[in-house]
Motif scaffolding. Structure first.
Motif: not given
Length: 332
Positions: A98-102, A130-138, A140-143, A204-208
Protein backbone atom coordinates in the motif's frame (compact mmCIF):
# COMPACT_ATOMS: atom_id res chain seq x y z
CA UNK A 1 17.54 -7.17 -5.46
CA UNK A 2 14.03 -6.18 -4.39
CA UNK A 3 13.16 -2.70 -5.55
CA UNK A 4 12.28 -1.65 -1.99
CA UNK A 5 14.15 -1.72 1.30
CA UNK A 6 12.69 -1.46 4.80
CA UNK A 7 14.92 0.42 7.25
CA UNK A 8 14.58 0.56 11.04
CA UNK A 9 16.68 2.37 13.67
CA UNK A 10 16.80 0.23 16.82
CA UNK A 11 18.01 0.37 20.38
CA UNK A 12 16.70 -2.21 22.83
CA UNK A 13 13.52 -2.81 20.85
CA UNK A 14 12.33 -5.70 23.00
CA UNK A 15 9.20 -7.68 22.26
CA UNK A 16 7.64 -4.86 20.23
CA UNK A 17 10.58 -4.99 17.82
CA UNK A 18 10.14 -8.75 17.58
CA UNK A 19 6.51 -8.16 16.57
CA UNK A 20 7.62 -5.71 13.87
CA UNK A 21 10.03 -8.28 12.43
CA UNK A 22 7.36 -10.98 12.42
CA UNK A 23 4.94 -8.68 10.59
CA UNK A 24 7.59 -7.80 8.00
CA UNK A 25 8.23 -11.48 7.32
CA UNK A 26 4.64 -11.82 6.10
CA UNK A 27 4.55 -8.84 3.74
CA UNK A 28 3.19 -9.34 0.23
CA UNK A 29 6.15 -7.49 -1.31
CA UNK A 30 9.67 -8.87 -1.29
CA UNK A 31 12.06 -6.42 0.34
CA UNK A 32 15.51 -5.91 1.76
CA UNK A 33 15.58 -5.49 5.54
CA UNK A 34 18.09 -3.04 6.98
CA UNK A 35 18.57 -2.22 10.67
CA UNK A 36 20.79 0.35 12.36
CA UNK A 37 21.49 -0.63 15.97
CA UNK A 38 22.84 1.99 18.36
CA UNK A 39 23.96 -0.04 21.33
CA UNK A 40 21.27 -2.61 22.10
CA UNK A 41 21.91 -4.91 25.05
CA UNK A 42 18.62 -6.86 24.97
CA UNK A 43 19.30 -9.14 22.01
CA UNK A 44 17.74 -6.86 19.36
CA UNK A 45 20.90 -7.06 17.28
CA UNK A 46 20.86 -10.85 17.18
CA UNK A 47 17.10 -10.93 16.56
CA UNK A 48 17.46 -8.68 13.52
CA UNK A 49 20.12 -10.96 12.10
CA UNK A 50 17.93 -14.01 12.62
CA UNK A 51 15.25 -12.33 10.50
CA UNK A 52 17.65 -11.79 7.63
CA UNK A 53 18.41 -8.13 8.26
CA UNK A 54 21.60 -6.47 7.14
CA UNK A 55 22.72 -4.70 10.32
CA UNK A 56 24.66 -1.47 10.73
CA UNK A 57 26.07 -0.68 14.16
CA UNK A 58 26.89 2.71 15.66
CA UNK A 59 27.78 3.88 19.15
CA UNK A 60 24.85 5.35 21.11
CA UNK A 61 26.44 8.81 21.21
CA UNK A 62 26.51 8.91 17.41
CA UNK A 63 22.74 8.61 17.12
CA UNK A 64 20.59 11.43 15.88
CA UNK A 65 17.36 11.04 13.98
CA UNK A 66 18.32 12.75 10.74
CA UNK A 67 21.87 11.43 10.47
CA UNK A 68 20.95 7.80 11.12
CA UNK A 69 18.20 7.86 8.52
CA UNK A 70 20.61 9.27 5.95
CA UNK A 71 23.00 6.45 6.85
CA UNK A 72 20.23 3.91 6.29
CA UNK A 73 19.23 5.52 2.98
CA UNK A 74 22.83 5.46 1.80
CA UNK A 75 23.23 1.79 2.69
CA UNK A 76 19.86 0.60 1.36
CA UNK A 77 19.78 -1.00 -2.07
CA UNK A 78 16.16 -0.34 -2.99
CA UNK A 79 14.84 2.36 -5.33
CA UNK A 80 12.36 3.07 -2.52
CA UNK A 81 13.11 2.90 1.19
CA UNK A 82 10.33 2.45 3.74
CA UNK A 83 11.02 3.50 7.32
CA UNK A 84 9.54 2.15 10.53
CA UNK A 85 10.30 2.85 14.15
CA UNK A 86 11.21 -0.17 16.27
CA UNK A 87 7.71 -0.30 17.79
CA UNK A 88 5.59 0.47 14.70
CA UNK A 89 4.20 -2.86 13.51
CA UNK A 90 2.64 -3.19 10.03
CA UNK A 91 -1.07 -3.71 10.55
CA UNK A 92 -1.45 -6.30 7.80
CA UNK A 93 0.43 -8.15 5.06
CA UNK A 94 -0.21 -5.42 2.46
CA UNK A 95 1.32 -2.53 4.44
CA UNK A 96 4.39 -2.19 2.22
CA UNK A 97 2.39 -2.81 -0.95
CA UNK A 98 0.00 0.00 0.00
CA UNK A 99 2.85 2.42 0.72
CA UNK A 100 4.41 1.74 -2.68
CA UNK A 101 1.09 2.36 -4.40
CA UNK A 102 1.37 5.95 -3.26
CA UNK A 103 4.17 6.54 -5.75
CA UNK A 104 1.87 5.52 -8.59
CA UNK A 105 -0.52 8.38 -7.81
CA UNK A 106 1.70 10.87 -9.66
CA UNK A 107 5.16 11.05 -11.15
CA UNK A 108 6.38 13.70 -8.72
CA UNK A 109 5.58 11.80 -5.49
CA UNK A 110 8.74 11.65 -3.36
CA UNK A 111 7.44 10.66 0.07
CA UNK A 112 4.49 8.50 1.10
CA UNK A 113 3.19 7.83 4.59
CA UNK A 114 0.42 6.01 6.37
CA UNK A 115 -1.49 6.26 9.67
CA UNK A 116 -0.95 4.87 13.15
CA UNK A 117 -3.56 2.63 14.69
CA UNK A 118 -3.81 2.25 18.47
CA UNK A 119 -2.80 -0.97 20.14
CA UNK A 120 -5.60 -3.21 21.32
CA UNK A 121 -4.96 -2.23 24.94
CA UNK A 122 -4.52 1.50 24.28
CA UNK A 123 -6.43 3.77 26.70
CA UNK A 124 -9.48 5.48 25.22
CA UNK A 125 -7.87 8.97 25.17
CA UNK A 126 -4.92 7.65 23.16
CA UNK A 127 -7.17 5.77 20.76
CA UNK A 128 -9.40 8.80 20.21
CA UNK A 129 -6.48 11.15 19.63
CA UNK A 130 -4.90 8.92 16.97
CA UNK A 131 -8.19 8.26 15.21
CA UNK A 132 -9.06 11.94 15.22
CA UNK A 133 -5.72 13.12 13.82
CA UNK A 134 -5.23 10.53 11.10
CA UNK A 135 -8.92 10.59 10.23
CA UNK A 136 -8.62 14.33 9.59
CA UNK A 137 -5.92 13.70 6.96
CA UNK A 138 -8.43 11.91 4.70
CA UNK A 139 -12.05 12.42 5.67
CA UNK A 140 -13.33 9.91 3.09
CA UNK A 141 -10.53 7.38 3.57
CA UNK A 142 -9.06 7.86 0.10
CA UNK A 143 -5.39 8.48 -0.79
CA UNK A 144 -4.40 12.13 -0.59
CA UNK A 145 -1.82 14.05 -2.61
CA UNK A 146 -0.23 17.30 -1.58
CA UNK A 147 2.15 19.57 -3.48
CA UNK A 148 2.93 23.26 -3.72
CA UNK A 149 2.42 25.47 -6.73
CA UNK A 150 5.44 27.61 -7.59
CA UNK A 151 4.45 30.72 -5.66
CA UNK A 152 3.70 28.70 -2.51
CA UNK A 153 7.28 27.47 -2.22
CA UNK A 154 8.35 30.77 -0.71
CA UNK A 155 5.71 30.64 2.02
CA UNK A 156 7.15 30.96 5.52
CA UNK A 157 7.78 27.70 7.34
CA UNK A 158 5.19 28.57 9.97
CA UNK A 159 2.50 28.16 7.29
CA UNK A 160 3.23 24.42 7.28
CA UNK A 161 2.42 23.72 10.92
CA UNK A 162 -0.23 20.98 11.05
CA UNK A 163 -1.61 18.84 8.24
CA UNK A 164 0.06 20.66 5.38
CA UNK A 165 3.59 19.92 6.54
CA UNK A 166 2.98 16.61 8.28
CA UNK A 167 4.96 13.48 7.43
CA UNK A 168 6.12 10.63 9.65
CA UNK A 169 9.08 8.34 9.12
CA UNK A 170 7.75 5.96 11.76
CA UNK A 171 5.54 4.84 8.85
CA UNK A 172 6.81 6.41 5.67
CA UNK A 173 8.59 5.69 2.40
CA UNK A 174 11.02 7.71 0.28
CA UNK A 175 11.97 7.58 -3.39
CA UNK A 176 15.74 7.27 -3.56
CA UNK A 177 15.96 9.61 -6.55
CA UNK A 178 14.28 12.39 -4.56
CA UNK A 179 16.36 11.75 -1.42
CA UNK A 180 19.56 12.08 -3.47
CA UNK A 181 18.48 15.67 -4.17
CA UNK A 182 16.82 16.36 -0.81
CA UNK A 183 18.29 14.27 2.02
CA UNK A 184 17.29 14.31 5.67
CA UNK A 185 18.88 17.12 7.58
CA UNK A 186 21.33 16.19 10.30
CA UNK A 187 18.98 17.24 13.09
CA UNK A 188 18.32 15.67 16.50
CA UNK A 189 14.52 15.67 16.27
CA UNK A 190 11.61 16.28 13.86
CA UNK A 191 13.72 15.23 10.89
CA UNK A 192 10.58 13.96 9.13
CA UNK A 193 8.79 17.33 9.39
CA UNK A 194 11.84 19.12 8.02
CA UNK A 195 12.15 16.62 5.18
CA UNK A 196 8.50 17.14 4.19
CA UNK A 197 8.98 20.91 4.01
CA UNK A 198 12.21 20.56 2.04
CA UNK A 199 10.61 18.11 -0.40
CA UNK A 200 7.55 20.29 -0.97
CA UNK A 201 9.69 23.37 -1.53
CA UNK A 202 11.83 21.40 -3.99
CA UNK A 203 8.75 20.74 -6.13
CA UNK A 204 7.94 17.20 -5.02
CA UNK A 205 4.58 15.85 -3.84
CA UNK A 206 3.79 13.84 -0.73
CA UNK A 207 1.07 11.22 -0.49
CA UNK A 208 -0.99 9.91 2.42
CA UNK A 209 -2.20 6.32 2.08
CA UNK A 210 -4.85 5.56 4.75
CA UNK A 211 -4.67 1.79 4.11
CA UNK A 212 -0.91 1.61 4.80
CA UNK A 213 -1.35 1.48 8.56
CA UNK A 214 0.94 0.48 11.40
CA UNK A 215 0.00 -0.37 14.96
CA UNK A 216 1.79 2.27 16.98
CA UNK A 217 0.72 3.95 20.20
CA UNK A 218 2.16 4.76 23.62
CA UNK A 219 0.54 4.51 27.03
CA UNK A 220 2.59 7.19 28.75
CA UNK A 221 2.28 8.22 32.37
CA UNK A 222 1.30 11.85 32.94
CA UNK A 223 4.94 12.76 33.48
CA UNK A 224 6.07 10.99 30.31
CA UNK A 225 3.27 12.59 28.33
CA UNK A 226 4.27 16.06 29.50
CA UNK A 227 7.88 15.38 28.52
CA UNK A 228 6.88 13.97 25.12
CA UNK A 229 4.78 17.07 24.42
CA UNK A 230 7.69 19.24 25.52
CA UNK A 231 9.86 17.51 22.89
CA UNK A 232 7.18 17.86 20.21
CA UNK A 233 6.52 21.56 20.76
CA UNK A 234 10.20 22.39 21.16
CA UNK A 235 10.61 20.81 17.72
CA UNK A 236 7.74 22.87 16.30
CA UNK A 237 9.52 25.98 17.55
CA UNK A 238 12.87 24.83 16.19
CA UNK A 239 11.52 23.87 12.75
CA UNK A 240 8.73 26.38 12.11
CA UNK A 241 9.30 29.10 14.66
CA UNK A 242 5.91 28.20 16.15
CA UNK A 243 4.94 29.14 19.69
CA UNK A 244 1.71 27.72 21.02
CA UNK A 245 -0.58 30.63 21.99
CA UNK A 246 -0.60 31.09 25.75
CA UNK A 247 -3.80 33.11 26.14
CA UNK A 248 -6.42 31.69 28.50
CA UNK A 249 -8.96 31.80 25.69
CA UNK A 250 -6.82 29.60 23.46
CA UNK A 251 -6.05 27.09 26.20
CA UNK A 252 -9.68 26.82 27.30
CA UNK A 253 -10.76 26.55 23.66
CA UNK A 254 -8.36 23.68 23.04
CA UNK A 255 -9.58 21.84 26.11
CA UNK A 256 -13.25 22.39 25.28
CA UNK A 257 -12.75 21.33 21.67
CA UNK A 258 -11.07 18.07 22.65
CA UNK A 259 -13.72 17.27 25.23
CA UNK A 260 -16.52 18.17 22.84
CA UNK A 261 -15.18 15.84 20.17
CA UNK A 262 -14.75 13.04 22.72
CA UNK A 263 -18.26 13.57 24.08
CA UNK A 264 -19.80 13.30 20.61
CA UNK A 265 -17.79 10.22 19.74
CA UNK A 266 -18.68 8.42 22.96
CA UNK A 267 -22.34 9.29 22.56
CA UNK A 268 -22.29 7.98 18.99
CA UNK A 269 -20.78 4.72 20.20
CA UNK A 270 -23.51 4.32 22.80
CA UNK A 271 -21.06 4.21 25.71
CA UNK A 272 -22.88 4.00 29.08
CA UNK A 273 -23.02 7.28 30.99
CA UNK A 274 -20.77 6.20 33.89
CA UNK A 275 -18.07 4.97 31.51
CA UNK A 276 -18.52 8.09 29.42
CA UNK A 277 -17.87 10.36 32.40
CA UNK A 278 -14.77 8.41 33.38
CA UNK A 279 -13.43 8.54 29.82
CA UNK A 280 -14.10 12.27 29.52
CA UNK A 281 -12.24 12.86 32.77
CA UNK A 282 -9.27 10.90 31.42
CA UNK A 283 -9.40 12.80 28.12
CA UNK A 284 -9.51 16.13 29.96
CA UNK A 285 -6.60 15.22 32.23
CA UNK A 286 -4.48 14.06 29.29
CA UNK A 287 -5.25 17.20 27.30
CA UNK A 288 -4.34 19.40 30.27
CA UNK A 289 -0.96 17.65 30.52
CA UNK A 290 -0.41 18.05 26.77
CA UNK A 291 -1.24 21.75 26.94
CA UNK A 292 1.25 22.21 29.75
CA UNK A 293 3.95 20.37 27.79
CA UNK A 294 3.15 22.45 24.71
CA UNK A 295 3.62 25.69 26.60
CA UNK A 296 6.92 24.56 28.07
CA UNK A 297 8.19 23.30 24.71
CA UNK A 298 7.12 26.48 22.94
CA UNK A 299 9.33 28.45 25.30
CA UNK A 300 12.23 25.99 25.43
CA UNK A 301 14.59 28.68 24.14
CA UNK A 302 14.04 30.61 27.38
CA UNK A 303 14.83 27.67 29.67
CA UNK A 304 18.26 26.66 30.99
CA UNK A 305 19.82 23.63 29.32
CA UNK A 306 19.63 21.58 32.51
CA UNK A 307 15.87 22.23 32.71
CA UNK A 308 15.38 21.29 29.06
CA UNK A 309 17.19 18.02 29.68
CA UNK A 310 14.96 17.18 32.64
CA UNK A 311 11.81 18.06 30.71
CA UNK A 312 12.77 16.07 27.61
CA UNK A 313 11.65 12.47 27.25
CA UNK A 314 14.75 11.93 25.11
CA UNK A 315 16.98 13.72 27.63
CA UNK A 316 17.94 16.35 25.06
CA UNK A 317 19.24 19.57 26.57
CA UNK A 318 19.72 21.62 23.43
CA UNK A 319 17.67 24.11 21.49
CA UNK A 320 18.63 24.18 17.80
CA UNK A 321 16.43 26.48 15.70
CA UNK A 322 16.55 26.09 11.92
CA UNK A 323 16.34 29.13 9.69
CA UNK A 324 14.58 27.37 6.84
CA UNK A 325 13.02 30.58 5.57
CA UNK A 326 16.30 32.34 4.99
CA UNK A 327 17.62 29.34 3.07
CA UNK A 328 14.51 29.29 0.89
CA UNK A 329 14.55 33.06 0.33
CA UNK A 330 11.14 33.50 1.90
CA UNK A 331 9.74 36.97 2.31
CA UNK A 332 9.67 38.14 5.89
Amino acid sequence: MPEVSVAIPVRDGGELFAGVLRALAGQSVEHELLVCDSGSTDGSLQLAGEHGARVLQIAPQRFNHGGVRNMLMDAARGAHVAFLSQDAQPADTRWLEQLLEGFALAGDVAIVYGPYRPRADAPAPVRMELERWFGSLSVDGSPQLQRLVADERSLAAIEFVGRRGFFTDANGCLARSAWERVPFRDVPYAEDRVLALDMLRAGYAKAFMPAAAVVHSHDYTAGQQLRRCFDEWRALHEVYGWREPASPGHIVGQLRGTLGHARRELAGEGVPSAQRRATLAAVGARQAVCLAGAQLGSHADRLPARVRRRLSLEGRAGFAPLDLDREAGCAR
